[in-house]
Design an enzyme around this catalytic site. Structure first.
Site, short mmCIF file in Angstrom:
data_model
loop_
_atom_site.label_atom_id
_atom_site.label_comp_id
_atom_site.label_asym_id
_atom_site.label_seq_id
_atom_site.Cartn_x
_atom_site.Cartn_y
_atom_site.Cartn_z
N SER A 1 30.76 45.04 36.84
CA SER A 1 31.80 44.02 36.84
C SER A 1 33.15 44.71 36.72
CB SER A 1 31.59 43.08 35.65
OG SER A 1 32.71 42.26 35.42
N TYR B 1 30.00 40.53 26.95
CA TYR B 1 29.85 40.80 28.39
C TYR B 1 30.57 42.09 28.76
CZ TYR B 1 29.96 39.76 33.44
OH TYR B 1 29.82 39.80 34.81
#
Length: 259
Positions: free
Chosen positions: A150, A163
């Site tokens: 990501s 995350y």
């Protein structure tokens, strides 16, 4: 290089790919790209009915596909899935660790259980499945592992601390896999998607303030589409990338390049 030779580098015919979290979203887009490139697909998700429905759609389109539903946080289920592959003579040539979850709140409000759930799904699951795949790839002397990272593998934003930690871990887990397994003919790389039009980002897409901020940050001035990951995924899954190892390629509309 002739056109046939150049395109054959990206041909996945005869290869079998397991894409976790591929019954929908980014994983589904990557699986569809692999299928069109000739790969046989093992479709994974936590919902058996949705996973089987995806398989039927792949088959209706003329592709080879089968279902293997399990939760990536269930180690016993992962080990059992690979034991099934062994018993059925299914060799996983390409693994895409795509399954993931998001949980948004300030760090000081996260419970330890909430933290662990995000880490277990996004990072530990990739380790366990990667380990089981590599155990089979090493004796064969070949294999492709693609971990989905990501922008959060590089940068942090408020309210997504677990995350961010998990995706930063994915970046260095990918390096660890490459360092240990490259000598066995395995390439382990990662893709770092930018802001994509997915269900996971629905809340952000519907927030005008966030959307205005994002458009001011992305040089491309738009959200990415899931199918825009496919070319990078096929490159990393194919013979076109046999000397690419331990890398994270960001597909982000130029966001990381901008100050």
């Amino acid at each position: 290089m002739s056109e046939n030779m150049s395109t054959s580098l990206f041909d996945l015919s005869g290869k079998t790919a397991l894409v976790t979290g591929s019954s929908r979203g980014l994983g589904r887009a990557i699986a569809e790209g692999f299928a069109k490139a000739g790969a046989r697909l093992v479709i994974n998700g936590t919902d058996p009915a949705r996973t089987q429905a995806a398989v039927e759609e792949f088959r209706a389109a003329g592709h080879q596909a089968e279902a293997c539903p399990f939760n990536v946080t269930d180690e016993d289920a992962v080990v059992s899935a690979f034991a099934r592959f062994d018993a059925e003579g299914i060799a996983i040539d390409i693994l895409v660790n795509n399954a993931g979850i998001q949980h948004r709140k300030p760090l000081v409000e996260f419970t330890t259980d909430e933290w662990r759930r995000v880490i277990e799904t996004n990072l530990t699951g990739a380790f366990v499945i990667g380990r089981e795949a590599a155990k089979r790839m090493i004796p064969r002397g070949s294999g492709k592992i693609i971990n989905i990272g990501s922008l959060a593998s590089e940068l942090a934003r408020p309210t997504v601390g677990p995350y961010t930690a998990a995706k930063g871990g994915i970046r260095n887990l990918t390096k660890a896999m490459a360092v240990e397994w490259a000598a066995h003919g395995i390439q382990a790389n990662a893709i770092g998607p930018g802001y994509m039009l997915t269900d996971m980002n629905q809340a952000l897409m519907s927030n005008p303030d966030f959307n205005n901020w994002l458009m001011s940050r992305i040089p491309s001035k738009r959200w990415g589409r899931p199918d825009e990951l496919v070319g990078t995924a096929i490159f990393l899954a194919s013979d076109a990338s046999t000397y690419v190892n331990g890398q994270t390629i960001y597909v982000d509309g130029g966001m990381l390049a901008a100050m």
